[in-house]
Design a protein around this motif. Structure first.
Motif, PDB file in Angstrom:
ATOM      1  N   SER A   1       0.857  -1.162   0.029  1.00 27.56           N
ATOM      2  CA  SER A   1      -0.172   0.022   0.005  1.00 27.56           C
ATOM      3  C   SER A   1       0.875   1.133   0.107  1.00 27.56           C
ATOM      4  N   PRO A   2       0.323   2.405  -0.415  1.00 35.18           N
ATOM      5  CA  PRO A   2       0.980   3.692  -0.385  1.00 35.18           C
ATOM      6  C   PRO A   2       1.185   3.946   1.037  1.00 35.18           C
ATOM      7  N   ALA A   3       0.663   3.608   1.949  1.00 36.65           N
ATOM      8  CA  ALA A   3       1.151   4.042   3.429  1.00 36.65           C
ATOM      9  C   ALA A   3       2.322   3.134   3.712  1.00 36.65           C
ATOM     10  N   ASP A   4       2.210   1.778   3.342  1.00 38.58           N
ATOM     11  CA  ASP A   4       3.398   0.976   3.811  1.00 38.58           C
ATOM     12  C   ASP A   4       4.596   1.637   3.263  1.00 38.58           C
ATOM     13  N   LEU A   5       4.480   1.957   1.725  1.00 38.01           N
ATOM     14  CA  LEU A   5       5.606   2.488   1.070  1.00 38.01           C
ATOM     15  C   LEU A   5       6.238   3.812   1.730  1.00 38.01           C
ATOM     16  N   GLN A   6       5.394   4.734   2.382  1.00 46.72           N
ATOM     17  CA  GLN A   6       5.739   5.848   2.958  1.00 46.72           C
ATOM     18  C   GLN A   6       6.205   5.698   4.255  1.00 46.72           C
ATOM     19  N   ARG A   7       5.548   4.670   5.073  1.00 50.32           N
ATOM     20  CA  ARG A   7       6.260   4.327   6.256  1.00 50.32           C
ATOM     21  C   ARG A   7       7.870   3.808   6.171  1.00 50.32           C
ATOM     22  N   ASP A   8       7.943   3.024   5.383  1.00 47.66           N
ATOM     23  CA  ASP A   8       9.194   2.319   4.913  1.00 47.66           C
ATOM     24  C   ASP A   8      10.448   3.435   4.414  1.00 47.66           C
ATOM     25  N   PHE A   9       9.824   4.396   3.747  1.00 46.04           N
ATOM     26  CA  PHE A   9      10.646   5.256   3.066  1.00 46.04           C
ATOM     27  C   PHE A   9      10.971   6.240   4.542  1.00 46.04           C
ATOM     28  N   ASP A  10      10.062   6.619   5.150  1.00 44.33           N
ATOM     29  CA  ASP A  10      10.212   7.685   6.536  1.00 44.33           C
ATOM     30  C   ASP A  10      11.375   6.841   7.283  1.00 44.33           C
ATOM     31  N   ARG A  11      11.165   5.654   7.522  1.00 44.87           N
ATOM     32  CA  ARG A  11      12.101   4.838   8.490  1.00 44.87           C
ATOM     33  C   ARG A  11      13.207   4.869   7.899  1.00 44.87           C
ATOM     34  N   CYS A  12      13.591   4.709   6.673  1.00 41.65           N
ATOM     35  CA  CYS A  12      14.823   4.405   6.023  1.00 41.65           C
ATOM     36  C   CYS A  12      15.477   5.847   6.136  1.00 41.65           C
ATOM     37  N   ASN A  13      14.643   6.937   5.864  1.00 40.31           N
ATOM     38  CA  ASN A  13      15.026   8.144   5.781  1.00 40.31           C
ATOM     39  C   ASN A  13      15.856   8.633   7.098  1.00 40.31           C
ATOM     40  N   THR A  14      15.241   8.244   8.065  1.00 37.45           N
ATOM     41  CA  THR A  14      15.620   8.619   9.379  1.00 37.45           C
ATOM     42  C   THR A  14      16.775   7.768   9.828  1.00 37.45           C
ATOM     43  N   ILE A  15      16.875   6.681   9.514  1.00 39.45           N
ATOM     44  CA  ILE A  15      18.060   5.780   9.652  1.00 39.45           C
ATOM     45  C   ILE A  15      19.218   6.273   8.672  1.00 39.45           C
ATOM     46  N   SER A  16      19.029   6.427   7.705  1.00 43.06           N
ATOM     47  CA  SER A  16      20.073   7.235   6.809  1.00 43.06           C
ATOM     48  C   SER A  16      20.562   8.666   7.359  1.00 43.06           C
ATOM     49  N   GLY A  17      19.571   9.243   7.761  1.00 42.05           N
ATOM     50  CA  GLY A  17      20.049  10.691   8.390  1.00 42.05           C
ATOM     51  C   GLY A  17      20.984  10.749   9.526  1.00 42.05           C
ATOM     52  N   LEU A  18      20.332   9.492  10.376  1.00 42.45           N
ATOM     53  CA  LEU A  18      21.436   9.319  11.766  1.00 42.45           C
ATOM     54  C   LEU A  18      22.733   9.004  10.996  1.00 42.45           C
ATOM     55  N   TYR A  19      23.024   8.264  10.187  1.00 41.93           N
ATOM     56  CA  TYR A  19      24.435   7.922   9.751  1.00 41.93           C
ATOM     57  C   TYR A  19      25.051   9.276   9.138  1.00 41.93           C
ATOM     58  N   GLY A  20      24.130   9.866   8.282  1.00 41.80           N
ATOM     59  CA  GLY A  20      24.853  11.214   7.708  1.00 41.80           C
ATOM     60  C   GLY A  20      25.132  12.237   8.993  1.00 41.80           C
ATOM     61  N   SER A  21      24.286  12.162   9.933  1.00 44.21           N
ATOM     62  CA  SER A  21      24.796  13.030  11.126  1.00 44.21           C
ATOM     63  C   SER A  21      26.076  12.639  11.800  1.00 44.21           C
ATOM     64  N   ILE A  22      26.156  11.244  11.901  1.00 37.90           N
ATOM     65  CA  ILE A  22      27.466  10.789  12.567  1.00 37.90           C
ATOM     66  C   ILE A  22      28.540  11.083  11.617  1.00 37.90           C
ATOM     67  N   ALA A  23      28.556  10.946  10.447  1.00 40.48           N
ATOM     68  CA  ALA A  23      29.377  11.549   9.392  1.00 40.48           C
ATOM     69  C   ALA A  23      29.885  12.906   9.432  1.00 40.48           C
ATOM     70  N   GLN A  24      28.712  13.750   9.646  1.00 41.18           N
ATOM     71  CA  GLN A  24      29.099  15.270   9.733  1.00 41.18           C
ATOM     72  C   GLN A  24      29.831  15.422  11.057  1.00 41.18           C
ATOM     73  N   THR A  25      29.519  14.610  11.923  1.00 39.85           N
ATOM     74  CA  THR A  25      30.342  14.838  13.400  1.00 39.85           C
ATOM     75  C   THR A  25      31.811  14.646  12.938  1.00 39.85           C
ATOM     76  N   ARG A  26      31.848  13.261  12.409  1.00 42.56           N
ATOM     77  CA  ARG A  26      33.292  12.769  12.100  1.00 42.56           C
ATOM     78  C   ARG A  26      33.829  13.884  11.331  1.00 42.56           C
ATOM     79  N   ASP A  27      33.248  14.349  10.360  1.00 41.47           N
ATOM     80  CA  ASP A  27      33.979  15.292   9.391  1.00 41.47           C
ATOM     81  C   ASP A  27      34.300  16.726  10.145  1.00 41.47           C
ATOM     82  N   MET A  28      33.720  16.991  11.063  1.00 43.70           N
ATOM     83  CA  MET A  28      33.841  18.341  11.764  1.00 43.70           C
ATOM     84  C   MET A  28      34.941  18.105  12.762  1.00 43.70           C
ATOM     85  N   GLY A  29      35.674  16.853  13.017  1.00 45.13           N
ATOM     86  CA  GLY A  29      36.635  16.323  13.882  1.00 45.13           C
ATOM     87  C   GLY A  29      36.264  16.180  15.207  1.00 45.13           C
TER      88      GLY A  29
END
Length: 118
Positions: A26-54
């Protein structure tokens, strides 16, 4: 191989919190999955930003532990440490920017990009 695809290939083997079900109908399932994946990937991105700032890994951990990140993403301390150690110390991630890591993790979580051999 494009940087985002390279990160996606690495990430597919490392993603510890979740990958989406390929049978989401369903579209709701697809949106939920995308939102969850976007949150997880954003967390990895935030960690990398912290790393890149030293900032050191302990700073990244202290600033993120115990927080809820939305969309049902609440990594345990062990999962969060694993994510931080991966971004900071896995040499396969060393040459990628925070944005490339975020997008690669998003692709891996959504099941896009290259698949590891079984």
């Amino acid at each position: 191989m494009k940087p985002v695809l390279a990160v996606a290939a690495i990430a597919a083997a490392l993603l510890s919190l979740s990958t989406v079900a390929s049978h989401a109908a369903s579209p709701a399932d697809l949106q939920r999955d995308f939102d969850r994946c976007n949150t997880i990937s954003g967390l990895y991105g935030s960690i990398a930003q912290t790393r890149d700032m030293g900032a050191d890994p302990q700073y990244a951990f202290d600033s993120m532990k115990g927080r809820g990140f939305g969309d049902g993403v609440n990594p345990s301390e062990k999962q969060l440490k694993n994510m931080i150690n991966t971004v900071y110390f896995d040499q396969r991630f060393a040459h990628y920017t925070a944005h490339q890591i975020k997008m690669g993790m998003l692709d891996a979580c959504l099941g896009r990009g290259p698949k590891p051999l079984k």
